[in-house]
Design a protein around this motif. Structure first.
Motif, PDB file in Angstrom:
ATOM      1  N   VAL A   1      86.329  -2.049  69.367  1.00  0.00           N
ATOM      2  CA  VAL A   1      86.160  -2.625  70.703  1.00  0.00           C
ATOM      3  C   VAL A   1      86.971  -1.767  71.841  1.00  0.00           C
ATOM      4  CG1 VAL A   1      86.430  -4.707  72.116  1.00  0.00           C
ATOM      5  CG2 VAL A   1      85.811  -5.007  69.818  1.00  0.00           C
TER       6      VAL A   1
ATOM      7  N   ILE B   1      87.714  -9.202  65.420  1.00  0.00           N
ATOM      8  CA  ILE B   1      86.370  -9.343  65.490  1.00  0.00           C
ATOM      9  C   ILE B   1      85.771 -10.292  64.320  1.00  0.00           C
ATOM     10  CG2 ILE B   1      84.269  -8.161  66.042  1.00  0.00           C
ATOM     11  CD1 ILE B   1      85.647  -5.502  66.357  1.00  0.00           C
TER      12      ILE B   1
ATOM     13  N   ILE C   1      85.676 -12.015  69.914  1.00  0.00           N
ATOM     14  CA  ILE C   1      86.646 -10.773  70.023  1.00  0.00           C
ATOM     15  C   ILE C   1      88.084 -11.362  70.617  1.00  0.00           C
ATOM     16  CG2 ILE C   1      87.243  -8.577  70.965  1.00  0.00           C
ATOM     17  CD1 ILE C   1      84.223  -7.949  70.938  1.00  0.00           C
TER      18      ILE C   1
ATOM     19  N   VAL D   1      82.489  -4.634  77.878  1.00  0.00           N
ATOM     20  CA  VAL D   1      82.845  -4.754  76.330  1.00  0.00           C
ATOM     21  C   VAL D   1      81.888  -3.737  75.706  1.00  0.00           C
ATOM     22  CG1 VAL D   1      83.375  -6.006  74.435  1.00  0.00           C
ATOM     23  CG2 VAL D   1      83.687  -6.910  76.760  1.00  0.00           C
TER      24      VAL D   1
ATOM     25  N   VAL E   1      81.162  -2.042  71.954  1.00  0.00           N
ATOM     26  CA  VAL E   1      81.427  -2.284  70.555  1.00  0.00           C
ATOM     27  C   VAL E   1      80.827  -1.218  69.880  1.00  0.00           C
ATOM     28  CG1 VAL E   1      81.043  -3.561  68.530  1.00  0.00           C
ATOM     29  CG2 VAL E   1      81.497  -4.748  70.683  1.00  0.00           C
TER      30      VAL E   1
END
Length: 275
Positions: A210, A226, A235, A252, A254
């Motif tokens: 992340v 996570i 998260i 964000v 990922v």
């Protein structure tokens, strides 16, 4: 790497121009080669196209994401465009975590690029167009060097040939830009943590990383937890020690083993922002 910067001193040096072409402008700087290029064969009125700023650091040197992590600096772009032109925000590739001593930085070991959408006005002159860019960057290994370069891109009014190497760099960059998820998530900041909830799509990859932007929201370490529940990713990250205020929207990213995604996460309605 700037926290300051690493233990070694930092230099600020100008890039040195090298060969130019109609589709690209390139400069050599200490420990990095930087190029500005477009993939269009002809600029058309009111028709957006993409420009690419491509960074090629020396082996074992790296550049930075929009949130550089515990130290470092993100690239800065200042466009000089003709009247009526617009430049969008740069699209960054998915970063990697780069340990440096006790720090964790976010950036790119090896080549990377920034994609910028340029939109010309509804009318264009029949003469060549000149686009300018003042770019600044930081490249680091055991030492860091701040660099800057002035790029000038001349686009003729008639169709031009785009070199295969330019097309290849655009393709490589696009492959490494995270896939945007249209549905937004949400987040909240408590006294000690940043809690993020995202629509999970069909993500089944167990190896996820992340990255949160802007900086000074989520701490780089300890690593965030996570957890996938039903159709949501939850998260939980430690709040950054320099946290000041929660913005209305955070990004964000990922990163999975073979794919990455990016969401906008909206600040939870009614939250009182801790300070």
């Amino acid at each position: 790497m700037l926290k300051g910067l690493p233990a070694a001193f930092t230099l600020f040096l100008l890039a040195v121009p090298v060969a130019l072409s109609a589709a690209s402008a390139q400069q050599d700087a200490p420990h990095i080669h930087v190029a500005l290029m477009t993939e269009v064969t002809q600029v058309k009125p009111d028709t957006p196209f993409w420009a690419l700023i491509y960074f090629s650091p020396d082996p074992h040197w790296h550049t930075y994401w929009k949130n550089p992590g515990d130290s470092g600096l993100a690239p800065k772009l200042n466009w000089q465009l003709p009247p009526g032109w617009q430049a969008g925000e740069p699209l960054f590739q998915t970063p990697t975590a780069i340990p440096y001593g006790s720090d964790i930085n976010y950036g790119y070991e090896g080549d990377s690029g920034l994609l910028v959408k340029l939109t010309p006005p509804k009318s264009l002159p029949e003469t060549a167009l000149t686009l300018g860019l003042d770019a600044r960057w930081l490249v680091c290994a055991d030492a860091c060097i701040q660099g800057k370069g002035q790029f000038t891109l001349d686009l003729p009014p008639t169709p031009t040939h785009i070199q295969p190497a330019v097309k290849e760099r655009f393709q490589q960059t696009r492959q490494n830009v995270p896939t945007p998820v249209q549905q937004s998530g949400h987040y909240q900041v408590t006294d000690h943590r940043v809690e993020i909830t995202l629509p999970a799509l069909d993500i089944t990859d167990p190896n996820l990383q992340v990255f949160v932007a802007p900086n000074h929201i989520a701490a780089t370490q300890p690593l965030p937890s996570i957890i996938k529940r039903a159709d949501r990713l939850h998260i939980s990250a430690h709040r950054h020690p320099y946290f000041h205020q929660a913005p209305a929207v955070i990004e964000v990213v990922v990163r999975g083993t073979r794919q990455s995604w990016t969401w906008n996460a909206l600040r939870q309605s009614g939250q009182t922002t801790p300070r």
